[in-house]
Design a protein around this motif. Structure first.
Motif, short mmCIF file in Angstrom:
data_model
loop_
_atom_site.label_atom_id
_atom_site.label_comp_id
_atom_site.label_asym_id
_atom_site.label_seq_id
_atom_site.Cartn_x
_atom_site.Cartn_y
_atom_site.Cartn_z
N VAL A 363 -73.95 -18.01 60.35
CA VAL A 363 -74.85 -17.61 59.27
C VAL A 363 -75.64 -18.82 58.80
N GLU A 364 -76.84 -18.58 58.23
CA GLU A 364 -77.64 -19.63 57.61
C GLU A 364 -78.45 -19.01 56.48
N TRP A 365 -78.66 -19.80 55.39
CA TRP A 365 -79.45 -19.34 54.24
C TRP A 365 -80.87 -19.90 54.31
N SER A 366 -81.76 -19.20 53.63
CA SER A 366 -83.05 -19.81 53.29
C SER A 366 -82.80 -20.84 52.20
N ASP A 367 -83.78 -21.75 51.98
CA ASP A 367 -83.56 -22.83 51.01
C ASP A 367 -83.22 -22.32 49.62
N ASP A 368 -83.87 -21.21 49.19
CA ASP A 368 -83.64 -20.72 47.82
C ASP A 368 -82.45 -19.77 47.73
N GLY A 369 -81.78 -19.49 48.83
CA GLY A 369 -80.60 -18.65 48.80
C GLY A 369 -80.87 -17.17 48.59
N THR A 370 -82.08 -16.72 48.89
CA THR A 370 -82.38 -15.29 48.70
C THR A 370 -82.26 -14.50 49.99
N LEU A 371 -82.23 -15.17 51.14
CA LEU A 371 -82.19 -14.46 52.42
C LEU A 371 -81.18 -15.16 53.34
N LEU A 372 -80.38 -14.36 54.01
CA LEU A 372 -79.33 -14.86 54.89
C LEU A 372 -79.55 -14.31 56.29
N ILE A 373 -79.50 -15.19 57.30
CA ILE A 373 -79.57 -14.75 58.68
C ILE A 373 -78.15 -14.70 59.24
N VAL A 374 -77.83 -13.62 59.96
CA VAL A 374 -76.50 -13.41 60.51
C VAL A 374 -76.63 -13.19 62.01
N ALA A 375 -75.92 -14.01 62.80
CA ALA A 375 -75.89 -13.85 64.25
C ALA A 375 -74.55 -13.22 64.64
N SER A 376 -74.61 -12.10 65.40
CA SER A 376 -73.40 -11.36 65.75
C SER A 376 -73.07 -11.55 67.22
N ARG A 377 -71.82 -11.26 67.55
CA ARG A 377 -71.35 -11.45 68.92
C ARG A 377 -71.99 -10.46 69.90
N ASP A 378 -72.51 -9.35 69.40
CA ASP A 378 -73.17 -8.41 70.30
C ASP A 378 -74.60 -8.82 70.62
N GLY A 379 -75.02 -10.01 70.13
CA GLY A 379 -76.35 -10.52 70.43
C GLY A 379 -77.40 -10.17 69.40
N SER A 380 -77.05 -9.43 68.37
CA SER A 380 -78.05 -9.00 67.38
C SER A 380 -78.22 -10.03 66.27
N ILE A 381 -79.40 -10.01 65.66
CA ILE A 381 -79.75 -10.86 64.52
C ILE A 381 -80.09 -9.95 63.35
N ARG A 382 -79.50 -10.23 62.18
CA ARG A 382 -79.77 -9.45 60.97
C ARG A 382 -80.17 -10.39 59.84
N PHE A 383 -80.97 -9.84 58.90
CA PHE A 383 -81.31 -10.55 57.68
C PHE A 383 -80.77 -9.76 56.50
N LEU A 384 -80.09 -10.46 55.59
CA LEU A 384 -79.50 -9.84 54.42
C LEU A 384 -79.98 -10.53 53.16
N ARG A 385 -80.18 -9.74 52.11
CA ARG A 385 -80.45 -10.32 50.80
C ARG A 385 -79.11 -10.79 50.21
N ASP A 386 -79.19 -11.55 49.10
CA ASP A 386 -77.94 -12.05 48.51
C ASP A 386 -77.14 -10.95 47.84
N SER A 387 -77.67 -9.73 47.81
CA SER A 387 -76.93 -8.58 47.31
C SER A 387 -76.16 -7.88 48.43
N GLY A 388 -76.40 -8.29 49.68
CA GLY A 388 -75.78 -7.64 50.82
C GLY A 388 -76.65 -6.59 51.48
N GLU A 389 -77.81 -6.31 50.90
CA GLU A 389 -78.73 -5.32 51.48
C GLU A 389 -79.35 -5.86 52.77
N ILE A 390 -79.31 -5.06 53.82
CA ILE A 390 -79.89 -5.46 55.10
C ILE A 390 -81.40 -5.22 55.07
N VAL A 391 -82.16 -6.24 55.48
CA VAL A 391 -83.62 -6.16 55.47
C VAL A 391 -84.10 -5.82 56.87
N GLY A 392 -84.81 -4.71 57.01
CA GLY A 392 -85.36 -4.32 58.31
C GLY A 392 -84.29 -3.89 59.29
#
Length: 615
Positions: A363-392
Motif C-alpha cells: 500500500v502507499e498513500w498520497s502526500d495528504d493522506g486522502t487517497l490510498l493505492i492498494v496492490a493485490s496478489r491477483d494483479g489488481s490495483i485499487r484506489f481507496l479514500r481514507d474512509s475505505g470507499e473504493i474509487v473507480g
C-alpha cells in the motif's frame, strides 16, 4: 531416568530415605508458587475439610509448603523429610512447574526415586497436559505444556488427571461452588483410595451428624444463661484490656499488610521492566502503580511513558507485512499477513476503516493522506479514500506479488516494479503505461520525486519521455550518505527500510536485531542530524517500516503490532499525579490486560484491570 534426552542427577543422599519411617501426612501437595498458589491453598482446604468427622480437626493431614524460597541444602532436607513422611503425592501441573530447577522438579525426582509412581495424583490447574498415545508418554511439545520434564517417561500408562483449570477466581475456588466441590471430592477420594460416591455419602453423613450435634448444643444452651450473666462483669473488664491489645495488634497487622502491598507493587514493576512486549510493559507498570505508588513502580511507569513510542496500534494477530505513512503523517495504512488492509488516523490513534479483505501485498498513500493505492496478489490495483470507499474500478493484471509500488504525491501517477522485469509507470486513469523503465541491476529503489520524476535504483527518470540521469548526491550530514537528496523532502526504500531526508531532519531506519527475553527486537531508529536519536525496542521482529516527512515513524512487527514513534517526546514532569500517569499509559498502550496476562502477573487478585478495553 531420562528427561527429554537429558539424564537427571541421582536423588540426593542428604537426607537418606528410610522406607520404614513413620508416615505423618496423608498427602503432600507439590506446586509452583508462581502460578498455582491459589489452587494449592484451595486444594489443601478441600482435602482437610471434605468428609471430616465431627470429633476431628481435619479430615486428612496435608503438608503444604507456603514458602516461595528457592531450594537450598538446608531447606531441601526439611522438605524431603516431609515428602518422605507423606503417603500420597498430589502434584499440581502448571506451566511454571516445568522449571527443571524448581521445588516441583526436585520433589518429583525424590518421590520417583523412593516410591516410584505409587500414590500419585495429577491435578491440572493451568496450561495443558496432553498424552501422546503413540509415544505412551506426555506430549513434550504441547502448547502451554504444564507437565514437568521430571515426569516424562516415568508413568507406565495414561494417568488420571483432575482438571481444575476452569476455576480461577476466589469465589470459584471454594467448596461452596458446586462444580469445584465435585472435582475436590474426586481428588479426596483418590487420596483416600475410595470411590467418589462413597466419599460423597460419608460427607453427607458427617454433615447430618454435625447438624444434629448443633441442635443438641442449642437445646442445652438455656441452662448456661445464668452462668453467662454471672460472668458478664468479668468479661466486660477483660474486654477493656483486650480492646487495647487488639488496637495494638491491628496497627501491627495494618503495617504488615502495607509492606506486603508495597512489595507486590515493586515485584510487578520488576516484571514490567523484564517484559519483552512494549504494550504489556506499560500495562504492568500502570497496574503496579495502581497497587501501590512506590518510588520503584512510579519510576518504571515514567520510563515506559517517556520513551519515543507515541502509541501502539493493534491491527490484529497476523504479522504486519507492510505499513505506509502519508507524507504529512496524518494517515497510516497496514497490510496483514493474510492480505487484509486497514487505515488509521495517527492523530487520534483510531481506526478509519478495515480490516478489508483485499488479498493485498503493498500500500502507499498520497502526500495528504486522502487517497490510498492498494496492490493485490491477483494483479489488481485499487484506489481507496481514507474512509475505505473504493474509487473507480480495479485495474487488473498490472501488479505482481512481491514487487514494489510507488505513488506520486498528488496521486496522479503510480509505478510498479515486479520481482522481475521492467518498471512500468501509469497515469491513474490511463489504460496503457506512460513509460517503461529497465529494472536496475543494483538494489531496487522506487519513489516519485515529483509527478514527472521517478527514482529507480540509482537513476532519476524523467516522465513521460523516460530520459535517465544519475540521482544527485546528497549534501546533508554524514548519515544521509545512505540516501539521496532529490529536490526536497522525500522518502524511498534503499534496502534498509524507509529513508526520509528533509530540511529539518534526517532520519533513517536500520534493522538491528537483539536478544531480549528470547525474542528478536527491531528496528533501531537513528538520526545523526542535530544529535537526535529515535530508538524503539519491541517484541517480535520489525518486518515493515516507514517514516513520514514530519519525522513520525511507524514499524509493523511479526506479532501483529504497529508502533508509532517520533523524536523529542516530552517525558511526564516530576510531580505528575499517579492517576494521570496511569491514564497516559492506558492511552498509549491502546488496550487492557487480558485474563491470561492477569493470571500470570497477579494470580492472587481477581481480574480487574484499570485500563478500559478498546475495540
Amino acid at each position: 531416568m531420562a528427561t527429554d534426552g537429558r539424564t537427571t542427577p541421582p536423588i540426593a543422599i542428604d537426607p537418606p530415605f528410610d522406607p520404614e519411617g513413620p508416615l505423618r501426612y496423608d498427602a503432600f501437595i507439590s506446586y509452583s508458587w508462581k502460578d498455582a498458589k491459589a489452587h494449592a491453598t484451595a486444594v489443601n482446604e478441600a482435602l482437610r475439610s471434605l468428609a471430616r468427622p465431627a470429633e476431628q480437626i481435619r479430615a486428612l493431614e496435608v503438608f503444604l509448603d507456603r514458602s516461595a524460597m528457592r531450594v537450598s541444602p538446608e531447606l531441601w532436607r526439611e522438605v524431603a523429610g516431609h515428602l518422605d513422611a507423606s503417603r500420597h503425592l498430589v502434584l499440581l501441573l502448571s506451566p511454571k512447574a516445568t522449571d527443571p530447577d524448581s521445588w516441583v522438579s526436585d520433589e518429583i525426582r525424590r518421590r520417583l526415586a523412593t516410591k516410584k509412581a505409587r500414590e500419585l495424583t495429577l491435578v491440572l490447574v493451568q496450561g495443558s497436559a496432553v498424552w501422546d498415545v503413540a509415544r505412551n508418554d506426555f506430549d513434550h511439545e504441547a502448547k502451554d505444556n504444564a507437565v514437568p520434564p521430571a515426569l516424562w517417561g516415568e508413568l507406565p500408562a495414561r494417568p488420571r488427571i483432575i482438571d481444575l483449570t476452569e476455576f480461577r477466581t476466589e469465589a470459584e475456588l471454594d467448596l461452596s461452588h458446586p462444580p469445584f466441590r465435585a472435582r475436590c471430592l474426586e481428588l479426596a477420594a483418590a487420596v483416600r483410595g475410595e470411590a467418589p460416591e462413597v466419599l460423597e455419602a460419608l460427607e453427607q453423613r458427617e454433615r447430618a451428624s454435625e447438624l444434629r450435634r448443633r441442635r443438641r448444643t442449642r437445646s442445652t444452651s438455656g441452662f448456661t444463661t445464668t452462668a453467662l450473666v454471672l460472668t458478664g462483669l468479668l468479661i466486660v473488664g477483660a474486654a477493656v484490656y483486650s480492646g487495647i491489645q487488639l488496637e495494638r495488634t491491628s496497627d501491627s497487622d495494618r503495617t504488615a499488610r502495607e509492606r506486603q502491598v508495597r512489595a507486590e507493587a515493586d515485584g510487578l514493576a520488576a516484571r514490567a521492566t523484564g517484559s519483552a512486549a512494549p504494550d504489556l510493559r506499560l500495562l504492568l507498570a500502570a497496574q503496579a502503580v495502581h497497587v501501590s505508588a512506590t518510588s520503584e513502580a512510579l519510576h518504571v511507569l515514567r520510563e515506559s511513558i517517556a520513551d519515543d513510542v507515541e502509541a501502539y496500534l493493534h491491527p490484529g494477530t497476523q504479522p504486519v507485512r507492510d505499513v505506509a505513512l502519508s507524507a504529512n503523517g496524518t494517515r497510516l495504512a497496514t497490510v496483514s499477513g493474510d492480505g487484509e488492509v486497514g487505515a488509521w488516523d495517527t492523530g487520534g490513534h483510531r481506526r478509519l476503516f478495515g480490516p478489508l479483505r483485499l488479498d493485498a501485498y503493498a500500500v502507499e498513500w498520497s502526500d495528504d493522506g486522502t487517497l490510498l493505492i492498494v496492490a493485490s496478489r491477483d494483479g489488481s490495483i485499487r484506489f481507496l479514500r481514507d474512509s475505505g470507499e473504493i474509487v473507480g474500478q480495479p485495474a487488473k493484471g498490472r501488479a505482481a506479488p512481491g514487487g514494489y509500488i510507488a505513488l506520486s504525491g498528488e496521486a496522479s501517477r503510480y509505478a510498479l516494479a515486479p520481482p522481475e522485469g521492467p518498471v512500468t509507470v501509469w497515469d491513474r486513469t490511463g489504460e496503457a503505461p506512460v513509460a517503461t523503465v529497465p529494472r536496475p541491476e543494483e538494489r531496487m529503489q522506487l519513489v516519485f520525486a515529483s509527478p514527472d520524476a521517478l527514482v529507480v535504483g540509482p537513476s532519476l527518470v524523467s516522465l513521460p519521455d523516460g530520459r535517465v540521469s544519475p540521482v544527485p548526491p546528497t549534501t546533508g550530514p554524514p548519515c544521509s550518505q545512505l540516501v539521496q537528496d532529490v529536490y526536497g523532502p522525500h522518502a524511498y526504500d534503499a534496502g534498509y527500510g524507509r529513508f526520509v531526508f528533509g530540511e529539518e531532519h534526517d532520519l533513517f531506519l536500520q534493522e538491528h536485531p537483539r536478544t531480549f527475553g528470547g525474542l528478536e527486537e527491531a528496528p533501531e531508529f537513528r538520526c545523526a542530524y542535530r544529535a537526535k536519536r529515535l530508538k524503539l525496542t519491541m517484541a517480535g521482529r520489525a518486518i515493515a517500516v516507514d517514516v513520514a516527512s514530519t519525522g513520525l515513524a511507524a514499524a509493523g512487527t511479526s506479532t501483529g503490532l504497529v508502533l508509532l514513534a517520533r523524536t523529542g517526546r516530552a517525558a511526564p514532569p516530576d510531580g505528575t499525579p499517579a492517576t494521570a500517569l496511569i491514564e497516559a499509559a492506558c492511552t498509549k498502550a491502546g488496550r487492557t490486560l487480558t485474563q491470561e496476562e492477569w493470571r500470570a502477573a497477579l494470580p492472587e487478585r481477581s481480574y480487574a484491570p484499570i485500563c478500559p478495553s478498546k475495540p
